[in-house]
Design a protein around this motif. Structure first.
Motif, PDB file in Angstrom:
ATOM      1  N   THR A   1       1.560   3.763  12.440  1.00 12.74           N
ATOM      2  CA  THR A   1       0.817   3.828  11.355  1.00 12.74           C
ATOM      3  C   THR A   1      -0.554   3.302  11.391  1.00 12.74           C
ATOM      4  N   ALA A   2      -1.437   4.327  10.865  1.00  9.28           N
ATOM      5  CA  ALA A   2      -2.880   3.726  10.947  1.00  9.28           C
ATOM      6  C   ALA A   2      -3.442   3.998   9.437  1.00  9.28           C
ATOM      7  N   SER A   3      -3.982   3.206   8.950  1.00  8.30           N
ATOM      8  CA  SER A   3      -4.520   3.309   7.575  1.00  8.30           C
ATOM      9  C   SER A   3      -5.944   2.585   7.378  1.00  8.30           C
ATOM     10  N   TYR A   4      -6.604   3.190   6.464  1.00  8.56           N
ATOM     11  CA  TYR A   4      -8.072   2.656   6.046  1.00  8.56           C
ATOM     12  C   TYR A   4      -8.226   2.641   4.726  1.00  8.56           C
ATOM     13  N   TYR A   5      -8.691   1.515   4.241  1.00  2.12           N
ATOM     14  CA  TYR A   5      -9.208   1.448   2.800  1.00  2.12           C
ATOM     15  C   TYR A   5     -10.511   0.929   2.606  1.00  2.12           C
TER      16      TYR A   5
ATOM     17  N   SER B   1       0.652  -1.186  -0.045  1.00  3.85           N
ATOM     18  CA  SER B   1       0.092   0.172   0.023  1.00  3.85           C
ATOM     19  C   SER B   1       0.924   1.086   0.148  1.00  3.85           C
TER      20      SER B   1
ATOM     21  N   ARG C   1      -4.957  -5.933  11.777  1.00  2.00           N
ATOM     22  CA  ARG C   1      -5.952  -5.486  10.558  1.00  2.00           C
ATOM     23  C   ARG C   1      -7.255  -6.222  10.858  1.00  2.00           C
TER      24      ARG C   1
ATOM     25  N   THR D   1      -6.040  -0.872   9.427  1.00  2.00           N
ATOM     26  CA  THR D   1      -4.784  -1.477   9.662  1.00  2.00           C
ATOM     27  C   THR D   1      -4.150  -0.612  10.747  1.00  2.00           C
TER      28      THR D   1
ATOM     29  N   LEU E   1       1.773   4.645   1.734  1.00  2.00           N
ATOM     30  CA  LEU E   1       1.691   4.897   3.118  1.00  2.00           C
ATOM     31  C   LEU E   1       2.290   6.396   3.007  1.00  2.00           C
TER      32      LEU E   1
ATOM     33  N   THR F   1       1.017   8.436   9.732  1.00  2.00           N
ATOM     34  CA  THR F   1       2.092   7.926  10.365  1.00  2.00           C
ATOM     35  C   THR F   1       2.861   8.837  11.264  1.00  2.00           C
TER      36      THR F   1
ATOM     37  N   SER G   1      -4.175   7.503   5.414  1.00  2.00           N
ATOM     38  CA  SER G   1      -3.429   6.881   6.475  1.00  2.00           C
ATOM     39  C   SER G   1      -2.525   8.005   7.011  1.00  2.00           C
TER      40      SER G   1
END
Length: 830
Positions: free
Chosen positions: A249-253, A173, A342, A324, A175, A239, A237
């Protein structure tokens, strides 16, 4: 392994655990050099350089690959973002067409039009990962938030866990980075092609950055009637701690898709013990229909654009959501601890047409039609049954992986170690949509089913036919299409507990050993659907504990070259896909002795190869020969018995090239040869009809698949993409070749018996092979930079408008590839 007669709600409701282990599978292969940057800097042409998404580094990012790429004894290919963009790819399938040795298979049930990659002949749908975390939900993946795609070939359960017989795909991904930039693309082309993407990164301060990618896509499909695709997605996302020893790091999809699904054209012939309209012969090819003469003497041409579906009935919608959280900490320069957690949620609903040929309705079985009770049976050909497969399903996954990597010396030996653990909980449940489609009527096509639009003309179907859903195939009461009752849903659950260890040991500068081992504890549970709400529920469960291994030796003739040999294994336990794909070794849905007979399928790979970085390390060349053997495949012995004697074998070799061959001139591609044979496929059932004094008998004969080539696998495939840039102008193109692919095999052996009960097997007069022909496809691209921020480009995919088939199902149909698609793109980069 245990079975219980009652459902255990607490087992299904309790939260799944978070786990530990690694991101993984970044296996770079000295990716294609960014030609724009090379030409913009005068001194770049003479500078040794390997560029992988901005990293001037030849070490894979996957921590489980504990050596630089050139010192890793595996066949590994990486697709960087620049190549994905240059080829005009909008989906994972688009992007992977540049990798030889990968084909995509069509399916019928769990994932009929989603991603189903075959790597070196083995179905790898369940071996797809996002940032090193398994992503099992059936879907069609986008590329707007992808930094790169890595392909590891050969048996590799040791890297990813269950499955992975032919290899794995890992999607990396985009980031946050410590920089400010904004990139946007807007595209428009024929077939009403419209697409827009945006990628914005902002540095909040010296250690925090945020990044957001977005996409909107809307198109018809060139050369196909009625088909359209719409989707949109977003991927934010953040970081914290960039440039420091501790990072979070926090991320969303999110991806939403809505489309009219396409299943292509039906095969011409059908051949079985009950109906066979194919010519006699030992190996008769049945290809998708084009120029056709029916049994009734009608000759016509089926255009490649023909669509047999119904706009009022068919649909496909899906949603994917992924959250994630990744934490990393460096203990000095040689030790790193990382944890990735995740949660993924995938929903998919569809009514998917299969242009069905199972009763011989396409070519026909008789020269004339018969009329009985005022109903004409159309058995002389020229019709297609509009079979509908439906599903409404949800997949939820909760995974936690923890990795520890370290470098240290033991005397003269240098070690690069990765170890970790993984815990995951995956559950999937699926139902259907209730609709009448003529499935209870045989032969399928008659005057009544045509009047209800269950069947349509082979030559001139109308997707706008006013189809109405009725309470049954014979009812005249209209009823809405509804989802099947929840008590009829099938529930699957998988729990994984795993641990692994890898070590690369350097014996000086000339010899390297690479070893790895993984232990998987996989518990699979199935709760079958119930016929009524008051029917008792059952639960089927089994537990598999398996080891996987890899070992390799690398010799170093020079610093920039290597010779290697390697051995790796994989294990595919029953119910690995949890019903989300083609499950060759399912647990089943009833309490039978079969549950106790199940065994994991096992695969081993031997590979030898060479790698070299030449031209100042700007061009990477690879070569490998390999052999993969699969054993313990599940085959039928009789109605109540299976045996694990099935064997498959692939032998072949691959060549790869990747990098820059001159100033401004890059190239990427390779060639793959696969000799893939089914060595043992077990037995098939034949029924000898009852005769006076004798009941019907079932007997078993050797499977027609014995000795045949793998379905869904091309023997030869070649890909090449090249770009030449000078000043502000660039031009590029690609050539892609895939040899004939087979979907499946059948014959017309029959069994008969006499009054004494003696059964006779009548030999086949026809052995039918459903297949799609080989094809060449050519693409092209040209671009011009108006200034350093703005670029105009034009992509032409399938430049010659070649009409070809890109997926072969075992029966019924083959998918038609899009025709020529040309679109222009305005790109802005700040």
């Amino acid at each position: 392994m245990a079975r219980t007669a009652e459902t255990k709600p607490s087992d299904w409701a309790k939260p799944a655990f978070l786990a530990l282990s690694c991101v993984g599978f970044v296996s770079s292969a000295h990716a294609a050099v960014d030609a724009a940057n090379d030409t913009a800097e005068a001194d770049a042409a003479d500078r040794p350089e390997v560029v992988v998404t901005g990293r001037h580094d030849d070490k894979p990012a996957n921590v489980k690959l504990t050596a630089p790429l050139i010192d890793t004894p595996r066949s590994i290919t990486i697709l960087p973002e620049t190549l994905i963009k240059d080829t005009g790819s909008a989906s994972l399938v688009d992007a992977l067409r540049t990798v030889p040795g990968i084909t995509f298979g069509a399916a019928e049930g769990g994932n009929p039009i989603g991603d189903r990659p075959f790597i070196r002949g083995f179905d790898s749908q369940g071996s797809t990962y996002v940032d090193g975390v398994r992503d099992i939900g059936a879907q069609t993946r986008e590329v707007f938030a992808i930094e790169q795609i890595e392909v590891v070939k050969g048996s590799d359960s040791v890297l990813g866990g269950r499955g992975s017989a032919g290899g794995t795909l890992n999607i990396v991904s985009k980031l946050p980075k410590l920089a400010d930039f904004a990139r946007g693309d807007v595209s428009y082309g024929n077939a009403d092609y419209k697409r827009a993407t945006i990628d914005v990164n902002h540095k909040l301060n010296d250690i925090i950055a945020v990044r957001v990618e977005g996409m909107w896509h809307d198109q018809d499909v060139a050369g196909r009637d009625a088909i359209w695709q719409k989707r949109w997605g977003i991927a934010p996302s953040i970081t914290i701690g960039l440039g420091t020893p501790t990072r979070l790091t926090a991320s969303y999809y999110h991806l939403h898709s809505n489309e009219l699904p396409d299943s292509g054209l039906p095969y011409g012939y059908v051949c079985s013990a009950t109906v066979c309209n194919a010519p006699a012969g030992d190996f008769v090819l049945s290809e998708p229909v084009h120029h056709v003469t029916t049994k009734g003497g009608i000759t016509g041409t089926v255009p490649y654009s023909t669509f047999y579906g119904l706009k009022d009935r068919d649909f496909r919608k899906s949603n994917t959501d992924q959250f994630t959280m990744r934490a990393e900490h460096d203990f000095g320069s040689d030790i790193m601890l990382r944890n990735t957690a995740r949660f993924s949620h995938t929903w998919q609903g569809y009514s998917f047409l299969l242009p069905d040929d199972s009763t011989g309705n396409v070519i026909g079985t008789t020269t004339t039609n018969a009329t009985t009770g005022g109903v004409t049976q159309y058995t002389n050909g020229g019709y297609v049954w509009r079979r509908a497969n439906t599903r409404a399903g949800v997949t939820n996954t909760l995974i936690n992986q923890t990795d520890l990597t370290a470098k240290f010396d033991t005397g003269p030996l240098k070690h690069s170690v990765a170890t970790g653990v993984e815990f995951s909980s995956e559950d999937a449940h699926r139902g259907t949509y209730v609709m009448a489609t003529g499935s209870t009527i045989s032969p399928r096509c008659n005057s009544n089913t045509i009047a209800r639009y269950y069947c349509t003309s082979l030559f001139a179907p109308n997707p706008n036919d006013p189809w109405v859903n009725y309470a049954s195939d014979t009812s005249s009461v209209p009823t809405p299409v509804v989802r099947s009752p929840g008590y009829g849903d099938i529930f699957n659950k998988g729990i994984t507990r795993a641990a692994y260890l890898f070590d690369t040991v350097s014996f000086g500068d000339w010899l390297i050993a690479n070893v790895g081992a993984r232990y998987d504890d996989f518990t699979s549970t199935v709760r079958p659907g119930r016929a009524t709400v008051t029917a008792p529920s059952i639960e089927l469960r089994r537990r598999d504990r398996d080891w996987s291994y890899q070992a390799g030796l690398v010799a170093k003739p020079t610093r920039n070259s290597s010779l290697y040999v390697s051995y790796a294994t994989s294990v595919t336990p029953p119910n690995s896909l949890l019903g989300e794909g083609s499950e060759q070794n399912s647990v089943g849905t009833t309490v039978t002795p079969l549950l106790d007979q199940l065994k994991p399928e096992k695969t081993k790979s031997l590979e030898a190869g060479a790698k070299a970085d030449i031209l100042g390390e700007r061009l990477s060349l690879t070569a490998a020969v390999f052999r993969t053997e699969s054993s313990n495949a599940r085959v039928s012995i009789d109605a109540n018995t299976v045996a694990f004697i099935g064997k498959k074998q692939v032998e072949g070799f691959e060549l790869g090239f990747n990098g820059r061959i001159a100033k401004g001139w890059t190239i990427f591609g390779g060639y793959s040869y696969l000799d893939a044979k089914i060595k043992e496929a077990g037995l098939s059932a034949l029924t000898a009809a009852a005769v006076p004094g004798q009941a019907a008998k079932t007997v078993y004969v050797p499977s027609i698949n014995n000795g045949k080539r793998f379905p869904q696998t091309a023997k030869d495939s070649f890909t090449a993409w090249t770009t030449y840039e000078t000043n502000a102008f660039s031009i590029g193109g690609g050539a892609f070749y895939t040899s004939r692919v087979f979907g499946g095999y059948s014959d017309n052996r029959t069994a008969t018996q006499n009054a004494a009960g003696v059964v006779t097997i009548n030999p086949a007069t026809t052995i039918l092979a459903r297949s799609i022909p080989s094809y060449w496809r050519f693409d092209a691209r040209a671009s011009y930079k108006l200034d350093k921020h703005i670029e105009l480009s034009v992509n032409a995919q399938n430049l010659t408008n070649k009409r070809y088939f890109n997926q072969a199902y075992a029966s019924h149909y083959a998918s038609v590839a899009p025709g020529r698609t040309v679109f222009g793109t305005l790109s802005v980069d700040y």
